[in-house]
Scaffold this motif. Structure first.
Motif, PDB file in Angstrom:
ATOM      1  N   UNK A  81       0.826  -1.200   0.000  1.00  0.00           N
ATOM      2  CA  UNK A  81       0.000   0.000   0.000  1.00  0.00           C
ATOM      3  C   UNK A  81       0.856   1.244   0.000  1.00  0.00           C
ATOM      4  N   UNK A  82       0.223   2.398   0.118  1.00  0.00           N
ATOM      5  CA  UNK A  82       0.973   3.648   0.071  1.00  0.00           C
ATOM      6  C   UNK A  82       1.837   3.865   1.314  1.00  0.00           C
ATOM      7  N   UNK A  83       1.533   3.193   2.425  1.00  0.00           N
ATOM      8  CA  UNK A  83       2.386   3.312   3.620  1.00  0.00           C
ATOM      9  C   UNK A  83       3.611   2.409   3.542  1.00  0.00           C
ATOM     10  N   UNK A  84       3.525   1.354   2.741  1.00  0.00           N
ATOM     11  CA  UNK A  84       4.630   0.406   2.643  1.00  0.00           C
ATOM     12  C   UNK A  84       5.700   0.917   1.681  1.00  0.00           C
ATOM     13  N   UNK A 128      -0.207  -3.128  -6.687  1.00  0.00           N
ATOM     14  CA  UNK A 128       0.271  -2.350  -5.529  1.00  0.00           C
ATOM     15  C   UNK A 128      -0.183  -0.901  -5.663  1.00  0.00           C
ATOM     16  N   UNK A 129       0.016  -0.142  -4.601  1.00  0.00           N
ATOM     17  CA  UNK A 129      -0.256   1.292  -4.703  1.00  0.00           C
ATOM     18  C   UNK A 129       0.614   1.871  -5.807  1.00  0.00           C
ATOM     19  N   UNK A 130      -0.020   2.553  -6.747  1.00  0.00           N
ATOM     20  CA  UNK A 130       0.674   3.114  -7.902  1.00  0.00           C
ATOM     21  C   UNK A 130       0.691   4.634  -7.799  1.00  0.00           C
ATOM     22  N   UNK A 131       1.845   5.194  -7.475  1.00  0.00           N
ATOM     23  CA  UNK A 131       1.958   6.648  -7.462  1.00  0.00           C
ATOM     24  C   UNK A 131       2.080   7.117  -8.913  1.00  0.00           C
TER      25      UNK A 131
END
Length: 387
Positions: A81-84, A128-131
């Protein structure tokens, strides 16, 4: 196939200074028991496994132990996620137990984990979180022609790859494990802001064509749209007083031979209630709120005059009080600043500060500068976390 959907564990997080590792460990013990008792075939963890990119050692050990135990019962699929930090969480993924799969690389989005049951294979894809700033080139269909700078664009491109692979697997049921903010849902006040270009959400239609979509990011368990096909499992613990009324749970999904799903929300154990108390010091000392003595409490003392030894006197009655403030009953008559929470738009917060400091409301050009500065800082933090 029976699937246990969970996520947003945030191992290593604290609640207003209170260490949650003991309670997180208790949840993970309970989770393992549920996976065994319910004969779960597949456990999916939809991101934010850790609370920060460099987690505490105890949190890393805790994750290692729970993955080992879950793998005795089921296949486990995790996506960051965005925290990982995707790089740290995904370290060693290639040499792990074959029943523990960490899908952390955007380049591998179209390569599923295949899990078989009596009705055939299920293809499990991890997004996964994709920035957007970090993936809009890598996920572009045409080299040197980046995707639009938005979550919608990068998640949409990822799902296009998933559907293209799935089209080559006729008769295969599908599960997508993704960490994203999908429109039409209700956020909590403890989730990290992920706005880019002023927008943080993607459309539900991005996930069309998938039998079950296991989402992470939002801390309240909820379905997205009608039916149970797209769901957030939510976090296992309340991470703010704004979540105190949420019924925390995990989601158990049965996926039949045709790809239809039925979902059951299994309430998670509550280590300690969260309670708000607003009262005078006399009311507190009278025992009027004694039922909250064993809870985590946020206390607002409403006496007109600040009571002597207020903190110590409140602690005598609420030993687990996490926040104690003096809020006179007549405060509502005074001018109040707008409250800032984790879901507040950072650009709006900055604009409010500029207005306060200068006495001038920022114009569109000023807001554009503030937005650019915020997004540059957020991107720098994301890159730092992945180093």
């Amino acid at each position: 196939m029976r699937i246990l959907h969970t996520g947003d564990w945030h191992l290593g997080r604290t609640l207003l200074g209170a260490d949650l590792l003991e309670h997180q460990a208790a949840f993970l013990d309970w989770l393992v028991d549920q996976a065994r008792a319910r004969a779960v075939d597949l456990v999916v963890v939809a991101g934010d496994v850790y609370d920060r990119a460099i987690p505490p050692v105890d949190a890393v050990r805790m994750l290692s132990r729970v993955l080992e135990r879950l793998a005795e019962t089921a296949t486990v699929v995790i996506t960051p996620g965005n925290h990982d930090s995707a790089a740290r969480l995904g370290f060693g993924a290639g040499v792990m137990d074959p029943r523990v799969r960490i899908l952390a690389e955007p380049a591998g989005i179209a390569t599923p984990v295949l899990v078989d049951d009596a009705d055939g294979p299920v293809a499990v894809y991890g997004i996964p979180y994709l920035h957007p700033d970090l993936t809009r080139y890598a996920l572009a269909a045409v080299p040197d022609e980046p995707l639009a700078r938005s979550h919608q664009a990068v998640v949409g491109a990822a799902m296009d790859r998933v559907r293209a692979d799935l089209a080559q697997r006729p008769g295969t049921r599908s599960v997508v494990v993704a960490h994203a903010f999908v429109g039409g849902t209700e956020p909590s006040d403890s989730e990290q802001d992920i706005r880019v270009g002023g927008v943080d959400r993607v459309a539900r239609a991005v996930f069309d064509g998938i039998d079950y979509v296991a989402l992470g990011h939002l801390h309240g368990p909820q379905r997205v749209g009608d039916g149970d096909r797209v769901r957030y499992a939510g976090s296992p613990l309340a991470f703010s007083f704004g979540e105190r009324h949420q019924q925390k749970s995990v989601t158990v999904v049965d996926l039949d031979d045709s790809g239809q799903v039925t979902a059951e929300l299994v309430p998670a154990p509550v280590p300690r209630r969260l309670v708000d108390v607003r009262a005078t010091i006399d009311e507190i000392e009278s025992g009027a709120h004694r039922s909250a003595a064993d809870a985590w409490v946020r206390v607002a003392v409403t006496d007109t005059v600040h009571p002597e030894r207020m903190y110590a006197r409140v602690k005598d009655h609420f030993p687990h009080a996490l926040a104690i403030t003096h809020e006179p009953a007549d405060r509502a008559e005074r001018a109040a600043a707008r409250a800032v929470t984790a879901t507040s738009d950072p650009v709006e917060v900055a604009a409010d500060f500029v207005s306060f400091a200068t006495g001038t409301v920022p114009d569109d050009d000023d807001r554009a500068i503030l937005a650019e500065a915020y997004e540059a800082a957020a991107l720098a933090l994301q890159r730092e976390g992945d180093r």
